[in-house]
Design a protein around this motif. Structure first.
Motif, short mmCIF file in Angstrom:
data_model
loop_
_atom_site.label_atom_id
_atom_site.label_comp_id
_atom_site.label_asym_id
_atom_site.label_seq_id
_atom_site.Cartn_x
_atom_site.Cartn_y
_atom_site.Cartn_z
N PRO A 15 -14.94 -16.89 -0.52
CA PRO A 15 -13.59 -16.69 0.03
C PRO A 15 -13.52 -15.50 0.97
O PRO A 15 -14.38 -14.62 1.00
N PHE A 72 -10.88 -12.41 2.45
CA PHE A 72 -9.73 -11.59 2.07
C PHE A 72 -9.07 -11.02 3.32
O PHE A 72 -9.75 -10.68 4.29
N VAL A 102 -12.06 -22.19 -4.27
CA VAL A 102 -12.17 -20.77 -4.58
C VAL A 102 -12.45 -20.57 -6.05
O VAL A 102 -13.34 -19.80 -6.45
N ILE A 128 -5.85 -14.39 0.24
CA ILE A 128 -7.16 -15.00 0.01
C ILE A 128 -7.20 -16.33 0.75
O ILE A 128 -6.32 -17.18 0.57
N PRO A 141 -3.07 -15.99 -4.32
CA PRO A 141 -4.02 -15.04 -4.91
C PRO A 141 -3.81 -14.77 -6.39
O PRO A 141 -4.75 -14.35 -7.07
N GLN A 144 -15.13 -10.75 3.98
CA GLN A 144 -15.63 -11.88 3.22
C GLN A 144 -16.40 -11.39 2.00
O GLN A 144 -17.12 -10.40 2.06
N GLN A 145 -16.18 -12.08 0.90
CA GLN A 145 -16.89 -11.72 -0.32
C GLN A 145 -18.40 -11.78 -0.09
O GLN A 145 -18.90 -12.63 0.65
#
Length: 395
Positions: A324, A326, A235, A367, A385, A312-313
């Motif tokens: 990552p 969330f 991450v 995360i 996180p 998701q990012q």
């Protein structure tokens, strides 16, 4: 749980943090019963593994608050305990809040329970000078109890933390760290949290040496135990410039990542006591927001996470599989964003609630490293996180 001694989550530093639900991630200092495991414990740091789970840039990055540096140097000198270990305990217990009081009655910066304060405290537990002095006396006592079975400084630190959590009798009976999951978690989490303070200033105390005391304790994990350092580094490696938003603006941290006691009013299970995220509370009804641009991949409700959002990012120049995931738990019913929505930094995800297995209104923010399933809540590949949020300017 059995009773024991410990400054107390968070859990409960580590904590937590520690090496730190309680009021936040605190670990309440409880009266000592040799051979027991603490009732109140938490940890607020990272998961298991043989190497540091902190990003290298964060090792030694934290400064002990200037108003406490001299007191901690004195406590370290009198107890023989490294300053960074004492600092990690305080962060895990009270997050440096001298007015902290946990739901079980632990008091002040070092979270002594009244019965333990009567034995080791002098003055006012809410006075930081008195609280840190008592911490030094108590930790020095524990050090004397385990000195004969420690083979070196690092082991002495680990055994002293184990004695703090489980009682010196348990350490003596085991001739080492007792085979209690939460005790092993506490030792691991506090020593890792201490890495942040490994080079922190000791003020005007010239001869105070601060050492990182991390030596990996015996590995013992459960299906709910914190994930490995490789996930954390994955991450961290994917982070780029640009600040993130706090997922609950205005919220206070109430519980950290790692081992902790069951919060009052919850259905206790391994996933509750091995906390896989960080909790924030703003009292209920506040907007939970996207920390960075992300796409909602799942929403729903169940008896554990309550109303949840998984996302998701999103980055234009990155493969989704490298980013990552969330999770946002315990949202108010009916407030979650729609599955498939793309949210920019600061956009509302849901409203803070208390649905599911929850002791009160709060956000559980999690995360997960790339590779976790984005289609449902999961504890696979969960990482702490807080180092990530700090690195990205959200904390």
């Amino acid at each position: 749980m059995k009773t024991a001694s410990g400054l107390t989550v968070a859990a409960g530093l580590v904590a937590v943090t520690l090496l730190l639900a309680l009021l936040g991630g605190f670990v309440a200092l409880v009266a000592m019963t040799p051979g027991g495991v603490s009732q109140e414990q938490t940890a607020s740091t990272v998961g298991s593994g043989a190497t540091s789970c902190l990003d290298p840039e964060l090792v030694g990055s934290e400064q002990i608050p200037s108003e406490y540096q001299d007191n901690l140097a004195s406590a370290a000198e009198s107890s023989g305990v490294d300053v960074n270990i004492l600092a990690a305990q305080i962060e895990a217990e009270s997050n440096w809040n001298p007015d902290a009081k946990s739901h079980v009655g632990a008091q002040g910066l070092t979270q002594f329970m009244p019965s333990t304060w009567d034995e080791w405290g002098e003055g006012d537990p809410y006075n930081p000078d008195d609280a840190i002095a008592a911490q030094g006396r108590y930790m020095g006592h524990l050090r004397s109890q385990i000195a004969d079975i420690a083979s070196g400084h690092d082991e002495e630190i680990r055994l002293m933390l184990a004695a703090y959590n489980a009682g010196p009798g348990a350490v003596q009976d085991a001739d080492g760290i007792p085979p209690y999951q939460e005790t092993q978690n506490y030792v691991r989490d506090i020593t890792r949290l201490a890495e942040k303070y490994a080079t922190a200033s000791s003020g005007d105390s010239e001869d105070q040496i601060q050492r990182a005391a991390y030596v990996e304790p015996a590995a013992q994990t459960t299906d709910a135990s914190p994930s490995n350092c490789g996930d954390v580094q994955t991450v961290m490696a994917g982070l780029t410039d640009g600040e993130w938003a706090h997922p609950l603006p205005g919220g206070e941290r109430t519980s950290g990542f790692g081992s902790r006691p069951c919060p009052s009013g919850t259905d206790c299970n391994d996933f509750v006591t091995n906390h896989q995220g960080v909790d924030f509370s703003a009292g209920g009804g506040a907007s939970v927001v996207a920390p960075t641009k992300m796409k909602v991949t799942a929403t729903g409700s169940n008896q554990y996470q309550g109303t949840y959002v998984v996302a998701q990012q999103v980055k234009d120049d990155a493969d989704t599989d490298s980013l990552p995931i969330f999770e946002f738990h315990h949202c108010q019913a009916g407030s979650a964003a729609e599955d498939g929505d793309t949210l920019d930094t600061g956009d509302q995800v849901c409203l803070e609630g208390s649905t599911g297995n929850s002791s009160g209104a709060h956000l559980h923010f999690q995360i997960n490293a790339p590779g976790a399933d984005p289609s449902k809540p999961t504890y696979t590949h969960a990482v702490d996180p807080e180092p990530i949020l700090k690195k990205m300017g959200a904390l």
